[in-house]
Design an enzyme around this catalytic site. Structure first.
Site, PDB file in Angstrom:
ATOM      1  N   LEU A  65       0.841  -1.205   0.000  1.00 44.01           N
ATOM      2  CA  LEU A  65       0.000   0.000   0.000  1.00 44.01           C
ATOM      3  C   LEU A  65       0.873   1.252   0.000  1.00 44.01           C
ATOM      4  O   LEU A  65       2.078   1.181   0.298  1.00 44.01           O
ATOM      5  CB  LEU A  65      -0.906  -0.010   1.232  1.00 44.01           C
ATOM      6  CG  LEU A  65      -1.770  -1.264   1.416  1.00 44.01           C
ATOM      7  CD1 LEU A  65      -2.637  -1.133   2.651  1.00 44.01           C
ATOM      8  CD2 LEU A  65      -2.625  -1.536   0.193  1.00 44.01           C
ATOM      9  N   PRO A  66       0.272   2.428  -0.313  1.00 40.90           N
ATOM     10  CA  PRO A  66       1.096   3.632  -0.439  1.00 40.90           C
ATOM     11  C   PRO A  66       1.835   4.043   0.837  1.00 40.90           C
ATOM     12  O   PRO A  66       3.050   4.281   0.798  1.00 40.90           O
ATOM     13  CB  PRO A  66       0.084   4.703  -0.846  1.00 40.90           C
ATOM     14  CG  PRO A  66      -1.048   3.954  -1.466  1.00 40.90           C
ATOM     15  CD  PRO A  66      -1.113   2.649  -0.745  1.00 40.90           C
ATOM     16  N   THR A  96       6.367   0.750   1.824  1.00 40.36           N
ATOM     17  CA  THR A  96       7.410   1.551   2.478  1.00 40.36           C
ATOM     18  C   THR A  96       6.712   2.503   3.436  1.00 40.36           C
ATOM     19  O   THR A  96       6.015   3.427   2.994  1.00 40.36           O
ATOM     20  CB  THR A  96       8.205   2.362   1.443  1.00 40.36           C
ATOM     21  OG1 THR A  96       8.739   1.468   0.476  1.00 40.36           O
ATOM     22  CG2 THR A  96       9.338   3.135   2.113  1.00 40.36           C
ATOM     23  N   LYS A 171      15.328   0.425   4.110  1.00 36.46           N
ATOM     24  CA  LYS A 171      14.661   0.955   2.906  1.00 36.46           C
ATOM     25  C   LYS A 171      14.781   2.487   2.828  1.00 36.46           C
ATOM     26  O   LYS A 171      15.050   3.033   1.751  1.00 36.46           O
ATOM     27  CB  LYS A 171      13.194   0.519   2.928  1.00 36.46           C
ATOM     28  CG  LYS A 171      12.340   1.099   1.833  1.00 36.46           C
ATOM     29  CD  LYS A 171      12.719   0.609   0.462  1.00 36.46           C
ATOM     30  CE  LYS A 171      11.881   1.271  -0.615  1.00 36.46           C
ATOM     31  NZ  LYS A 171      12.410   1.064  -1.955  1.00 36.46           N
ATOM     32  N   LYS A 246       7.393  11.156  -0.114  1.00 36.15           N
ATOM     33  CA  LYS A 246       7.030  10.499   1.157  1.00 36.15           C
ATOM     34  C   LYS A 246       8.256   9.800   1.762  1.00 36.15           C
ATOM     35  O   LYS A 246       8.553   9.947   2.951  1.00 36.15           O
ATOM     36  CB  LYS A 246       5.932   9.459   0.897  1.00 36.15           C
ATOM     37  CG  LYS A 246       5.613   8.592   2.102  1.00 36.15           C
ATOM     38  CD  LYS A 246       4.982   7.252   1.710  1.00 36.15           C
ATOM     39  CE  LYS A 246       5.936   6.363   0.978  1.00 36.15           C
ATOM     40  NZ  LYS A 246       5.540   4.993   0.780  1.00 36.15           N
TER      41      LYS A 246
HETATM   42  P1  NAD Z   1       0.508   2.499  -6.240  1.00 32.55           P
HETATM   43  O1  NAD Z   1      -0.111   3.764  -5.811  1.00 32.55           O
HETATM   44  O2  NAD Z   1       0.699   2.203  -7.687  1.00 32.55           O
HETATM   45  O3  NAD Z   1      -0.338   1.264  -5.611  1.00 32.55           O
HETATM   46  C1  NAD Z   1      -0.914   1.265  -4.350  1.00 32.55           C
HETATM   47  C2  NAD Z   1      -2.251   0.537  -4.463  1.00 32.55           C
HETATM   48  O4  NAD Z   1      -2.806   0.351  -3.152  1.00 32.55           O
HETATM   49  C3  NAD Z   1      -3.287   1.311  -5.279  1.00 32.55           C
HETATM   50  O5  NAD Z   1      -3.736   0.513  -6.364  1.00 32.55           O
HETATM   51  C4  NAD Z   1      -4.412   1.580  -4.265  1.00 32.55           C
HETATM   52  O6  NAD Z   1      -5.711   1.528  -4.848  1.00 32.55           O
HETATM   53  C5  NAD Z   1      -4.216   0.434  -3.305  1.00 32.55           C
HETATM   54  N1  NAD Z   1      -4.814   0.616  -1.987  1.00 32.55           N
HETATM   55  C6  NAD Z   1      -4.780   1.688  -1.163  1.00 32.55           C
HETATM   56  N2  NAD Z   1      -5.437   1.414  -0.005  1.00 32.55           N
HETATM   57  C7  NAD Z   1      -5.897   0.147  -0.120  1.00 32.55           C
HETATM   58  C8  NAD Z   1      -6.637  -0.728   0.729  1.00 32.55           C
HETATM   59  N3  NAD Z   1      -7.058  -0.347   1.948  1.00 32.55           N
HETATM   60  N4  NAD Z   1      -6.904  -1.992   0.305  1.00 32.55           N
HETATM   61  C9  NAD Z   1      -6.489  -2.399  -0.909  1.00 32.55           C
HETATM   62  N5  NAD Z   1      -5.795  -1.618  -1.778  1.00 32.55           N
HETATM   63  C10 NAD Z   1      -5.510  -0.376  -1.372  1.00 32.55           C
HETATM   64  O7  NAD Z   1       1.896   2.397  -5.454  1.00 32.55           O
HETATM   65  P2  NAD Z   1       3.151   1.436  -5.782  1.00 32.55           P
HETATM   66  O8  NAD Z   1       4.081   2.147  -6.690  1.00 32.55           O
HETATM   67  O9  NAD Z   1       2.661   0.069  -6.130  1.00 32.55           O
HETATM   68  O10 NAD Z   1       3.860   1.452  -4.336  1.00 32.55           O
HETATM   69  C11 NAD Z   1       3.351   0.684  -3.240  1.00 32.55           C
HETATM   70  C12 NAD Z   1       4.366   0.783  -2.103  1.00 32.55           C
HETATM   71  O11 NAD Z   1       5.634   0.274  -2.551  1.00 32.55           O
HETATM   72  C13 NAD Z   1       4.631   2.225  -1.621  1.00 32.55           C
HETATM   73  O12 NAD Z   1       4.786   2.214  -0.223  1.00 32.55           O
HETATM   74  C14 NAD Z   1       5.922   2.602  -2.336  1.00 32.55           C
HETATM   75  O13 NAD Z   1       6.648   3.577  -1.609  1.00 32.55           O
HETATM   76  C15 NAD Z   1       6.640   1.260  -2.376  1.00 32.55           C
HETATM   77  N6  NAD Z   1       7.604   1.087  -3.492  1.00 32.55           N
HETATM   78  C16 NAD Z   1       7.307   1.455  -4.760  1.00 32.55           C
HETATM   79  C17 NAD Z   1       8.252   1.254  -5.780  1.00 32.55           C
HETATM   80  C18 NAD Z   1       7.965   1.651  -7.217  1.00 32.55           C
HETATM   81  O14 NAD Z   1       8.931   1.647  -8.027  1.00 32.55           O
HETATM   82  N7  NAD Z   1       6.749   1.972  -7.577  1.00 32.55           N
HETATM   83  C19 NAD Z   1       9.471   0.651  -5.496  1.00 32.55           C
HETATM   84  C20 NAD Z   1       9.739   0.241  -4.192  1.00 32.55           C
HETATM   85  C21 NAD Z   1       8.783   0.461  -3.192  1.00 32.55           C
END
Ligand code: NAD
Length: 295
Positions: A65-66, A96, A171, A246
């Site tokens: 999740l975000p 994260t 991280k 963030k």
């Molecule tokens: P994203 O915004 O694409 O995906 C997050 C998803 O969570 C969304 O689809 C949203 O609808 C869903 N969501 C929110 N609340 C929810 C709930 N209660 N139940 C179910 N679904 C819910 O974000 P992302 O890029 O996939 O990143 C996710 C996490 O991973 C973050 O913490 C980010 O910092 C970390 N991260 C991202 C990357 C990257 O390259 N994108 C790399 C490493 C770590």
């Protein structure tokens, strides 16, 4: 093969859940966006209409999740999963988030006999799709051992960083450095362009010189230097500016708590916050490159 419930099917969670399906696990999925759920159903996952049904019989609950507030809401909020997860199951949170939220959620789950590890990842969307992510795990030895075979289906390097929250500390250190490197690589490339250099040629030169780094080599921020990276796709997909801002905020909070000095991290945090404030929050973080464009 395990019964898995997977929450959060965004840029990262979607392909991670797909890799668990491919590995033969029985995976129930949920996201707030129906379309994200639909894509996973097409790949062999199933879903359910309530939190209770989603985690019914699950040995593993994975969340991606975000931010911390979403993780706290999912597990401890109204109709939270804490009410339905069976004792002895293992929660793997790969989002994260801040360490205090990790400790809060892990402690509440522990009171119900539910195990927890924080397992944030590095490697980007490409790593999530290829199943080559690095996992930085915080938690007890036994829970790390239980989590490892499942994490092996989504990643290549699985590290046990220490106890609860240690994965998140590893991280934020990594992502603070990533933010600094992306901003620095962007300004170096723009400096070359402003002085008549071809960015492809400059990238080639720096890749064989001491400026070589991950952002330059695998995630080049200048459009059309590399194929299949967000900069060559109008900065769509990938890792959003909002999420990098963030993570840099988390790094600064961590620095304040430990009285550490992180001036480069503080500058990167300001740059990404300004960039987000200029309407680029949903763009990939490599779009910081545009901030240094003289035109
Ligand atoms: P994203 O915004 O694409 O995906 C997050 C998803 O969570 C969304 O689809 C949203 O609808 C869903 N969501 C929110 N609340 C929810 C709930 N209660 N139940 C179910 N679904 C819910 O974000 P992302 O890029 O996939 O990143 C996710 C996490 O991973 C973050 O913490 C980010 O910092 C970390 N991260 C991202 C990357 C990257 O390259 N994108 C790399 C490493 C770590």
């Amino acid at each position: 093969m395990a019964n898995v419930a997977f929450f959060g099917l965004g840029n990262m969670g979607g392909p991670m859940a797909a890799n668990l399906v491919k590995a033969g696990h029985s995976v129930k999925v949920f996201d707030l966006y129906d379309q994200a759920v639909q894509q996973l159903l097409e790949q062999g996952a199933t879903t359910a209409s309530s939190n209770q049904q989603l985690v019914d019989g699950a040995d593993f609950i994975v969340s991606m999740l975000p931010a911390g507030k979403h993780v706290e809401g999912l597990y401890l909020g109204e109709d939270g999963l804490i009410n339905y997860i069976k004792p002895g199951a293992l929660v793997i949170d790969s989002s994260t988030i801040d360490k205090p939220t990790v400790v809060n959620v892990a402690s509440a789950l522990a009171e119900k006999g539910i195990n927890f590890v924080d397992a944030p990842v590095s490697g980007g969307v490409g790593g999530a799709i290829a199943g080559t992510l690095s996992f930085m795990v915080g938690g007890e030895d036994a829970d790390f051992a239980t989590a490892k075979p499942l994490l092996d289906n989504m990643g290549k390097n699985i590290f046990h960083a220490g106890s609860y929250g240690a994965g998140q500390i590893a991280k934020v250190c990594n992502n603070m450095l990533l933010g600094i490197l992306m901003a620095g690589t962007s300004e170096a490339l723009q400096l070359g362009i402003a002085n008549g250099l071809d960015p492809k040629k400059l990238s080639e030169i720096m890749l064989q010189s001491s400026g070589r780094n991950w952002t330059l080599e695998l995630y080049n921020p200048c459009p059309d230097v590399l194929e299949n990276v967000p900069s060559s796709n109008n900065y769509e997909g990938g890792f959003m500016v909002d999420l990098m801002a963030k993570d840099l905020g988390l790094a600064l909070d961590t620095a304040v708590n430990s009285q550490s000095s992180t001036p480069m991290g503080a500058l990167a945090r300001s740059l990404f916050a300004i960039h987000a404030g200029q309407g680029n929050g949903k763009k990939d973080f490599s779009s910081i490159f545009k901030m240094f464009d003289k035109e």
